[in-house]
Design a protein around this motif. Sequence first.
Motif, PDB file in Angstrom:
ATOM      1  N   ALA A  25       0.853  -1.186   0.000  1.00  9.20           N
ATOM      2  CA  ALA A  25       0.000   0.000   0.000  1.00  9.20           C
ATOM      3  C   ALA A  25       0.887   1.234   0.000  1.00  9.20           C
ATOM      4  N   LEU A  26       0.727   2.074  -1.015  1.00 12.54           N
ATOM      5  CA  LEU A  26       1.558   3.260  -1.179  1.00 12.54           C
ATOM      6  C   LEU A  26       0.692   4.514  -1.163  1.00 12.54           C
ATOM      7  N   PHE A  27       1.265   5.606  -0.672  1.00 13.53           N
ATOM      8  CA  PHE A  27       0.612   6.916  -0.663  1.00 13.53           C
ATOM      9  C   PHE A  27      -0.683   6.899   0.148  1.00 13.53           C
ATOM     10  N   VAL A  28      -0.623   6.287   1.320  1.00  7.82           N
ATOM     11  CA  VAL A  28      -1.761   6.291   2.246  1.00  7.82           C
ATOM     12  C   VAL A  28      -1.295   6.866   3.579  1.00  7.82           C
ATOM     13  N   ASP A  29      -2.246   7.417   4.349  1.00  7.35           N
ATOM     14  CA  ASP A  29      -1.905   7.968   5.663  1.00  7.35           C
ATOM     15  C   ASP A  29      -2.207   6.991   6.788  1.00  7.35           C
ATOM     16  N   GLN A  30      -2.801   5.848   6.435  1.00  5.47           N
ATOM     17  CA  GLN A  30      -3.119   4.828   7.436  1.00  5.47           C
ATOM     18  C   GLN A  30      -3.244   3.489   6.731  1.00  5.47           C
ATOM     19  N   LEU A  31      -2.785   2.427   7.387  1.00  5.66           N
ATOM     20  CA  LEU A  31      -2.900   1.084   6.828  1.00  5.66           C
ATOM     21  C   LEU A  31      -4.073   0.352   7.455  1.00  5.66           C
ATOM     22  N   PRO A  32      -4.867  -0.359   6.655  1.00 11.36           N
ATOM     23  CA  PRO A  32      -5.982  -1.120   7.221  1.00 11.36           C
ATOM     24  C   PRO A  32      -5.492  -2.297   8.051  1.00 11.36           C
ATOM     25  N   ASN A  33      -6.348  -2.761   8.933  1.00 15.18           N
ATOM     26  CA  ASN A  33      -6.040  -3.905   9.792  1.00 15.18           C
ATOM     27  C   ASN A  33      -5.864  -5.156   8.933  1.00 15.18           C
ATOM     28  N   PRO A  34      -4.756  -5.901   9.097  1.00 20.30           N
ATOM     29  CA  PRO A  34      -4.552  -7.099   8.273  1.00 20.30           C
ATOM     30  C   PRO A  34      -5.531  -8.226   8.568  1.00 20.30           C
ATOM     31  N   ASP A  35      -6.291  -8.107   9.674  1.00 20.80           N
ATOM     32  CA  ASP A  35      -7.266  -9.156  10.011  1.00 20.80           C
ATOM     33  C   ASP A  35      -8.590  -8.978   9.275  1.00 20.80           C
ATOM     34  N   LEU A  36      -8.754  -7.875   8.565  1.00 27.11           N
ATOM     35  CA  LEU A  36      -9.973  -7.665   7.789  1.00 27.11           C
ATOM     36  C   LEU A  36     -10.039  -8.642   6.617  1.00 27.11           C
ATOM     37  N   PRO A  37     -11.244  -8.919   6.098  1.00 30.43           N
ATOM     38  CA  PRO A  37     -11.332  -9.664   4.840  1.00 30.43           C
ATOM     39  C   PRO A  37     -10.509  -8.957   3.760  1.00 30.43           C
ATOM     40  N   TRP A  38      -9.922  -9.743   2.858  1.00 34.48           N
ATOM     41  CA  TRP A  38      -8.961  -9.163   1.928  1.00 34.48           C
ATOM     42  C   TRP A  38      -9.607  -8.108   1.031  1.00 34.48           C
ATOM     43  N   GLY A  39     -10.816  -8.352   0.601  1.00 36.98           N
ATOM     44  CA  GLY A  39     -11.495  -7.363  -0.225  1.00 36.98           C
ATOM     45  C   GLY A  39     -11.679  -6.046   0.511  1.00 36.98           C
ATOM     46  N   ASP A  40     -11.927  -6.115   1.814  1.00 40.81           N
ATOM     47  CA  ASP A  40     -12.077  -4.897   2.612  1.00 40.81           C
ATOM     48  C   ASP A  40     -10.743  -4.173   2.753  1.00 40.81           C
ATOM     49  N   ILE A  41      -9.652  -4.930   2.830  1.00 41.38           N
ATOM     50  CA  ILE A  41      -8.326  -4.318   2.895  1.00 41.38           C
ATOM     51  C   ILE A  41      -8.069  -3.496   1.635  1.00 41.38           C
ATOM     52  N   VAL A  42      -8.353  -4.089   0.483  1.00 36.66           N
ATOM     53  CA  VAL A  42      -8.137  -3.381  -0.781  1.00 36.66           C
ATOM     54  C   VAL A  42      -9.025  -2.150  -0.858  1.00 36.66           C
ATOM     55  N   GLN A  43     -10.278  -2.280  -0.465  1.00 34.06           N
ATOM     56  CA  GLN A  43     -11.198  -1.151  -0.535  1.00 34.06           C
ATOM     57  C   GLN A  43     -10.788  -0.038   0.420  1.00 34.06           C
ATOM     58  N   ALA A  44     -10.218  -0.405   1.573  1.00 33.70           N
ATOM     59  CA  ALA A  44      -9.773   0.612   2.526  1.00 33.70           C
ATOM     60  C   ALA A  44      -8.642   1.441   1.936  1.00 33.70           C
ATOM     61  N   VAL A  45      -7.727   0.793   1.201  1.00 33.53           N
ATOM     62  CA  VAL A  45      -6.652   1.530   0.533  1.00 33.53           C
ATOM     63  C   VAL A  45      -7.243   2.429  -0.556  1.00 33.53           C
ATOM     64  N   ASN A  46      -8.224   1.905  -1.287  1.00 32.90           N
ATOM     65  CA  ASN A  46      -8.858   2.699  -2.340  1.00 32.90           C
ATOM     66  C   ASN A  46      -9.558   3.934  -1.772  1.00 32.90           C
ATOM     67  N   ARG A  47     -10.239   3.774  -0.630  1.00 33.64           N
ATOM     68  CA  ARG A  47     -10.946   4.910  -0.028  1.00 33.64           C
ATOM     69  C   ARG A  47      -9.981   6.028   0.365  1.00 33.64           C
ATOM     70  N   ARG A  48      -8.778   5.647   0.700  1.00 33.37           N
ATOM     71  CA  ARG A  48      -7.767   6.653   1.060  1.00 33.37           C
ATOM     72  C   ARG A  48      -6.993   7.126  -0.171  1.00 33.37           C
ATOM     73  N   GLU A  49      -7.467   6.712  -1.347  1.00 35.66           N
ATOM     74  CA  GLU A  49      -6.868   7.102  -2.624  1.00 35.66           C
ATOM     75  C   GLU A  49      -5.400   6.693  -2.714  1.00 35.66           C
ATOM     76  N   GLY A  50      -5.092   5.565  -2.075  1.00 33.70           N
ATOM     77  CA  GLY A  50      -3.749   5.022  -2.186  1.00 33.70           C
ATOM     78  C   GLY A  50      -3.622   4.095  -3.374  1.00 33.70           C
ATOM     79  N   LEU A  51      -2.421   3.593  -3.576  1.00 35.44           N
ATOM     80  CA  LEU A  51      -2.152   2.600  -4.609  1.00 35.44           C
ATOM     81  C   LEU A  51      -1.890   1.268  -3.944  1.00 35.44           C
ATOM     82  N   SER A  52      -2.395   0.200  -4.548  1.00 37.94           N
ATOM     83  CA  SER A  52      -2.266  -1.129  -3.943  1.00 37.94           C
ATOM     84  C   SER A  52      -1.759  -2.127  -4.975  1.00 37.94           C
ATOM     85  N   PHE A  53      -0.752  -2.895  -4.578  1.00 34.64           N
ATOM     86  CA  PHE A  53      -0.150  -3.886  -5.461  1.00 34.64           C
ATOM     87  C   PHE A  53      -0.092  -5.229  -4.743  1.00 34.64           C
TER      88      PHE A  53
END
Length: 351
Positions: free
Chosen positions: A81-109
Amino acid sequence: MDPFHLFEYSVVLHVHSQYSDGTGTVADIIQAGQAAGVDIVILTDHDTLQPRHDRYGEGYYGRLLFLVGGEITPQQNHLLALFVDQLPNPDLPWGDIVQAVNRREGLSFVAHPVDQGSPFLKLPSYRWTERGVRTFTGIEVWNHLSSWLPSVTNTPTALRAILDPWWRIQGPDPAALQLWDELGQMQRVVGIAGVDAHAARVGGRRLGFTVFPYLVSFQTLRTQIYVPQPLTYHDLGFDQQLIYDALKEGRVALMACREGTEKGFRLWAQTSTHKWPMGSEVPWQSGLTLKATSPVLVSWRVWHNGMLAGDGVGLIGDWPITGPGVWRVELLRGRKQRPWLFSNPIYVREA
């Protein structure tokens, strides 16, 4: 031969420090980046952005720009996760992790998506299994550590591999390239190269040694980015936006430093009236051609939807685009004609 007048920078991605499971300090990593001659280092410690508050935080160190992202590490399916001000909890469902990065307008690889692990070293596979979620920015097509681990099958091979970071590595895992080509037929999927550097220590303080110090890792793989303006080296927000846009839009190439670190590769599509840079989604039309330039003499391979569609030798490449699909090029060089550069695709879509 660059119709877009782009500026090129070398990025070292996927690095770990003492803030997670690496052995080096942030200062060590910055020093290694300077010594390796890279332009940008992006640290990605596990589940933390704490290095931003280090004495040596984000910013400029001479001609090196140091940035901090993170690697989100559930048991499987790691995500850079790049260009984010906060990282989502790794215990979340994976789809929610990706969406959390998207909501913060970060980049995810997706990190090391076809990782095999190492039974001999008792390292599990961290391959990507959540194939139903595709809202990420891209995938780590080439991960140096994941490419190196399969060669370590016993003590003799471990000793041999430790001495040579390129032993038995010829290019990205074919399964990763196939996955990238398949995903690209459905959506833009930006490919990056990561070193996955840890500078791991083996043995005690006196008799131990470091497996691939940061300087060694930083001279294996690079992610080359292409931006429309030069970095300012004083306006951090502006420079971060340039890097963000290049990574988001796929103006990126993957470089194997063993074969050389020259800058100057370019790829674009064009008709008689329009031009599109690497990473673009282009409407299918007759007269489309694929153009490329190299700073050194290379052998070219052109891939269309994962199938070889053209080749050549020289400094300049020019091939007809014969239909919709994912079009990318691979450059080979040297006496052994080993892979050097992998472009991101031009996505030709049905109009």
